[in-house]
Design an enzyme around this catalytic site. Structure first.
Site, PDB file in Angstrom:
ATOM      1  CG  LEU A  92      13.496   9.295  10.121  1.00 58.67           C
ATOM      2  CD1 LEU A  92      14.461   9.233  11.361  1.00 58.67           C
ATOM      3  CD2 LEU A  92      12.685   7.909   9.737  1.00 58.67           C
ATOM      4  CG  HIS A  93       6.345  10.559   9.745  1.00 62.98           C
ATOM      5  ND1 HIS A  93       5.725   9.417  10.602  1.00 62.98           N
ATOM      6  CD2 HIS A  93       6.333  10.174   8.548  1.00 62.98           C
ATOM      7  CE1 HIS A  93       5.704   8.655   9.668  1.00 62.98           C
ATOM      8  NE2 HIS A  93       6.028   8.855   8.437  1.00 62.98           N
ATOM      9  CD  GLN A 101       6.581  -2.528   4.834  1.00 62.84           C
ATOM     10  OE1 GLN A 101       6.618  -2.256   3.831  1.00 62.84           O
ATOM     11  NE2 GLN A 101       6.643  -1.727   5.913  1.00 62.84           N
ATOM     12  CB  SER A 113       2.732   8.698   4.565  1.00 66.59           C
ATOM     13  OG  SER A 113       3.365   8.656   3.529  1.00 66.59           O
ATOM     14  CB  SER A 114       7.947   9.784   4.104  1.00 66.52           C
ATOM     15  OG  SER A 114       8.492   9.051   5.086  1.00 66.52           O
ATOM     16  N   GLY A 150       5.421   9.044  13.333  1.00 64.79           N
ATOM     17  CA  GLY A 150       5.098   7.505  13.393  1.00 64.79           C
ATOM     18  C   GLY A 150       6.452   6.747  13.352  1.00 64.79           C
ATOM     19  CG  HIS A 151       9.402   6.944  10.571  1.00 63.31           C
ATOM     20  ND1 HIS A 151       8.982   7.954   9.639  1.00 63.31           N
ATOM     21  CD2 HIS A 151       9.356   6.060   9.391  1.00 63.31           C
ATOM     22  CE1 HIS A 151       8.900   7.779   8.328  1.00 63.31           C
ATOM     23  NE2 HIS A 151       9.049   6.510   8.257  1.00 63.31           N
ATOM     24  N   GLY A 170       5.298  -0.555  11.376  1.00 65.33           N
ATOM     25  CA  GLY A 170       4.227   0.020  11.586  1.00 65.33           C
ATOM     26  C   GLY A 170       2.939  -0.644  11.179  1.00 65.33           C
ATOM     27  N   GLY A 216      13.784   6.682   5.847  1.00 63.75           N
ATOM     28  CA  GLY A 216      13.978   8.225   6.250  1.00 63.75           C
ATOM     29  C   GLY A 216      12.868   9.218   6.082  1.00 63.75           C
TER      30      GLY A 216
HETATM   31  P1  AMP Z   1       8.960   3.943   5.433  1.00 64.64           P
HETATM   32  O1  AMP Z   1       9.920   5.031   5.816  1.00 64.64           O
HETATM   33  O2  AMP Z   1       7.861   4.681   5.062  1.00 64.64           O
HETATM   34  O3  AMP Z   1       9.338   2.725   4.672  1.00 64.64           O
HETATM   35  O4  AMP Z   1       8.581   3.188   7.020  1.00 64.64           O
HETATM   36  C1  AMP Z   1       9.311   2.981   7.989  1.00 64.64           C
HETATM   37  C2  AMP Z   1       8.635   2.222   9.094  1.00 64.64           C
HETATM   38  O5  AMP Z   1       7.662   3.112   9.678  1.00 64.64           O
HETATM   39  C3  AMP Z   1       7.415   1.000   8.452  1.00 64.64           C
HETATM   40  O6  AMP Z   1       7.406   0.133   9.282  1.00 64.64           O
HETATM   41  C4  AMP Z   1       6.134   2.020   8.499  1.00 64.64           C
HETATM   42  O7  AMP Z   1       4.960   0.915   8.513  1.00 64.64           O
HETATM   43  C5  AMP Z   1       6.266   2.817   9.846  1.00 64.64           C
HETATM   44  N1  AMP Z   1       5.523   3.782   9.606  1.00 64.64           N
HETATM   45  C6  AMP Z   1       5.283   4.924   8.710  1.00 64.64           C
HETATM   46  N2  AMP Z   1       4.365   5.704   8.891  1.00 64.64           N
HETATM   47  C7  AMP Z   1       3.823   5.370  10.069  1.00 64.64           C
HETATM   48  C8  AMP Z   1       2.493   5.969  10.897  1.00 64.64           C
HETATM   49  N3  AMP Z   1       1.938   7.113  10.437  1.00 64.64           N
HETATM   50  N4  AMP Z   1       2.537   5.261  12.202  1.00 64.64           N
HETATM   51  C9  AMP Z   1       3.299   4.226  12.557  1.00 64.64           C
HETATM   52  N5  AMP Z   1       4.022   3.500  11.933  1.00 64.64           N
HETATM   53  C10 AMP Z   1       4.361   4.367  10.627  1.00 64.64           C
END
Ligand code: AMP
Length: 289
Positions: free
Chosen positions: A38-39, A158, A190-191, A41-42, A152, A36
């Site tokens: 979310l930005h 990861q 990043s969140s 990137g997500h 991502g 969650g």
């Molecule tokens: P998270 O919510 O941070 O666990 O991320 C969920 C998914 O979004 C993971 O696969 C992350 O690698 C991907 N993600 C997070 N930030 C970015 C970003 N800036 N660009 C691309 N993917 C991202």
């Protein structure tokens, strides 16, 4: 019951009912696991999943198993209503937002231990981390049973860990990587960037600059050890602490040196700014001779 513009399941049985009806209609299913907040990137990952599949499920689950007691589980940003609006605008087909007991029921006693790409880098400072990630990803993939799951490159280690997990456990899902989405000044979205003060936010973009410089030094043929030392010195002057700056094999994350730089490489870094830990990475190629 929340009145959202997008279907939303909080239980495994509701998730399974929805997925079953899509399967009966011979639809393919893509899955984007998130925590969650979310930005862009997500959302780029949701678009990538949509490009590959008929239906897309996005999960929102802040996984307690991947946080150590001194980390930010309690303060991790939770913005469910805004997240649902963003996913609705992307035409995501279902949000899966389980309660913790739906993922880890009473008596849950399994934890996946990963080797290979999980060793080193993130695991040095966060030894609990990939066990928690692998366990929740295996669990969610079994709950959703998608054709494709998208992760991502922002969390490059990861991504490789999840690929290894899917291969080793015959999970029968294609793991696709999505490119890193950045702010205009190059900071990887990043969140956790909301934790940065204005002053820290000014310094944060320097991580991308340092890693980009390291990648081009390596590609230009500067010996890896020399290039890494100078990037680490630059990071130490900018950030409060440097967890690692490294050049690794892009496929396995095995250490690499100038003599073995005949394959695609990845430069990776993790640094700290106040309470915030930033990670980033980018591709580097072998020098042209
Ligand atoms: P998270 O919510 O941070 O666990 O991320 C969920 C998914 O979004 C993971 O696969 C992350 O690698 C991907 N993600 C997070 N930030 C970015 C970003 N800036 N660009 C691309 N993917 C991202």
């Amino acid at each position: 019951m929340l009145n959202l513009q997008i279907p939303h399941a909080t239980t495994l049985s509701a998730l399974r009912a929805r997925v079953r009806s899509w399967r009966e209609d011979r639809m393919t299913i893509g899955f984007v696991p998130t925590m969650g907040a979310l930005h862009e990137g997500h959302l780029a990952l949701v678009r990538l999943a949509k490009a590959h599949c008929d239906k897309v499920v996005t999960s929102i689950f802040v996984n307690p198993e991947q946080f150590s007691p001194q980390e930010d589980l309690d303060t991790y940003p939770r913005t469910f209503i805004e997240d649902a609006q963003k996913l609705s605008a992307e035409k995501c087909d279902l949000i899966y937002a389980p309660e913790t007991h739906e993922v880890y029921p009473d008596g849950f006693a399994t934890r996946i231990q990963m080797g290979g790409p999980a060793e080193g880098l993130e695991s040095v400072d966060r030894p609990h981390f990939f066990g928690g990630v692998a366990t929740v990803v295996a669990k969610l993939l079994n709950q959703v049973r998608p054709d494709v799951a998208v992760f991502g490159e922002k969390d490059y280690q990861q991504l490789l860990v999840v690929r290894q997990l899917a291969r080793d456990l015959d999970l029968g899902v294609d793991i696709i990587g999505g490119e890193i989405v950045r702010e205009p000044d190059g900071l990887a979205m990043s969140s956790r960037n909301v934790y940065l003060s204005d002053e820290e936010r000014g310094r944060a973009a320097e991580l991308n600059v340092i890693l980009a410089g390291l990648a081009s030094e390596v590609s230009a043929g500067t010996p890896i050890e020399e290039a890494v030392s100078s990037a680490r010195r630059a990071a130490q002057t900018t950030f409060d602490a440097v967890d690692y700056i490294a050049v690794r094999c892009a496929r396995t994350l095995a250490p690499i040196d100038s003599a073995t730089l005949d394959r695609p490489a990845r430069v990776l870094g993790a640094v700290r700014l106040g309470v915030t830990r930033l990670i980033d990475n980018r591709a580097a190629s072998a020098p042209r001779i």
